[in-house]
Scaffold this active site. Structure first.
Site, PDB file in Angstrom:
ATOM      1  N   LEU A 198      -3.189   1.134 -11.052  1.00  0.00           N
ATOM      2  CA  LEU A 198      -1.982   0.506 -10.498  1.00  0.00           C
ATOM      3  C   LEU A 198      -2.371  -0.431  -9.364  1.00  0.00           C
ATOM      4  O   LEU A 198      -2.074  -0.187  -8.197  1.00  0.00           O
ATOM      5  CB  LEU A 198      -0.999   1.576 -10.012  1.00  0.00           C
ATOM      6  CG  LEU A 198      -0.062   2.103 -11.075  1.00  0.00           C
ATOM      7  CD1 LEU A 198       0.850   3.172 -10.521  1.00  0.00           C
ATOM      8  CD2 LEU A 198       0.760   0.980 -11.688  1.00  0.00           C
ATOM      9  N   HIS A 199      -3.074  -1.478  -9.719  1.00  0.00           N
ATOM     10  CA  HIS A 199      -3.508  -2.493  -8.767  1.00  0.00           C
ATOM     11  C   HIS A 199      -3.163  -3.856  -9.334  1.00  0.00           C
ATOM     12  O   HIS A 199      -3.038  -4.024 -10.544  1.00  0.00           O
ATOM     13  CB  HIS A 199      -5.017  -2.389  -8.519  1.00  0.00           C
ATOM     14  CG  HIS A 199      -5.403  -1.072  -7.940  1.00  0.00           C
ATOM     15  ND1 HIS A 199      -5.203  -0.762  -6.620  1.00  0.00           N
ATOM     16  CD2 HIS A 199      -5.924   0.038  -8.512  1.00  0.00           C
ATOM     17  CE1 HIS A 199      -5.601   0.476  -6.396  1.00  0.00           C
ATOM     18  NE2 HIS A 199      -6.039   0.990  -7.540  1.00  0.00           N
ATOM     19  N   ALA A 200      -3.004  -4.832  -8.461  1.00  0.00           N
ATOM     20  CA  ALA A 200      -2.773  -6.219  -8.847  1.00  0.00           C
ATOM     21  C   ALA A 200      -1.659  -6.363  -9.881  1.00  0.00           C
ATOM     22  O   ALA A 200      -0.525  -5.994  -9.640  1.00  0.00           O
ATOM     23  CB  ALA A 200      -4.075  -6.859  -9.319  1.00  0.00           C
ATOM     24  N   PRO A 204      -0.859  -4.901 -12.901  1.00  0.00           N
ATOM     25  CA  PRO A 204      -0.089  -3.740 -13.362  1.00  0.00           C
ATOM     26  C   PRO A 204       0.897  -3.229 -12.310  1.00  0.00           C
ATOM     27  O   PRO A 204       2.030  -2.877 -12.637  1.00  0.00           O
ATOM     28  CB  PRO A 204      -1.166  -2.698 -13.676  1.00  0.00           C
ATOM     29  CG  PRO A 204      -2.368  -3.521 -14.014  1.00  0.00           C
ATOM     30  CD  PRO A 204      -2.297  -4.697 -13.078  1.00  0.00           C
TER      31      PRO A 204
END
Length: 93
Positions: A14-16, A18
Site C-alpha cells: 500500500l504505497h504510491a 496502490p
C-alpha cells in the site's frame, strides 16, 4: 461492526499508486472505514494514514466500519486490495 480481512496483493504494497487508488475509492464510497494492520488503525480516506501503516505485499489488513451501509463499501475495498494495483492499467484515471 462490520469487518473484512484481506491480504494486500500489490507488488509495492500500500504505497504510491496502490495507496492512492485505495484512498480515492474509500473517499468515493463515502462510508467511514478504518484500515488496520495489527493494533494500528487509520481512516481509509487518509493518504498519510494509509501510507503510515507500512503494508507490504502479503500483509493482512482489516477493514472496519460501523456505518449502516458498510457491507457493500467493505466488499468493494477488499476487492480492490485483492488485486495487484500496480498491474491494473485500466484503473488509471
Amino acid at each position: 461492526m462490520a469487518q473484512r480481512t484481506v491480504t494486500v496483493a500489490s507488488a509495492s504494497g500500500l504505497h504510491a499508486r496502490p495507496a492512492k487508488l485505495f484512498v480515492q475509492e474509500a473517499v468515493r464510497l463515502g462510508v467511514p472505514v478504518r484500515i488496520r494492520v495489527g493494533e494500528k488503525s487509520v481512516p481509509a480516506n487518509s493518504m498519510l494514514g494509509v501510507l503510515s501503516l507500512g503494508a507490504t505485499q502479503g500483509t493482512e489488513v482489516t477493514l472496519e466500519s460501523d456505518a449502516p451501509d458498510a457491507d457493500a463499501a467493505l466488499d468493494a475495498l477488499v476487492a480492490l486490495l485483492a488485486q495487484d494495483l500496480d498491474a491494473e492499467e485500466a484503473l488509471d484515471g
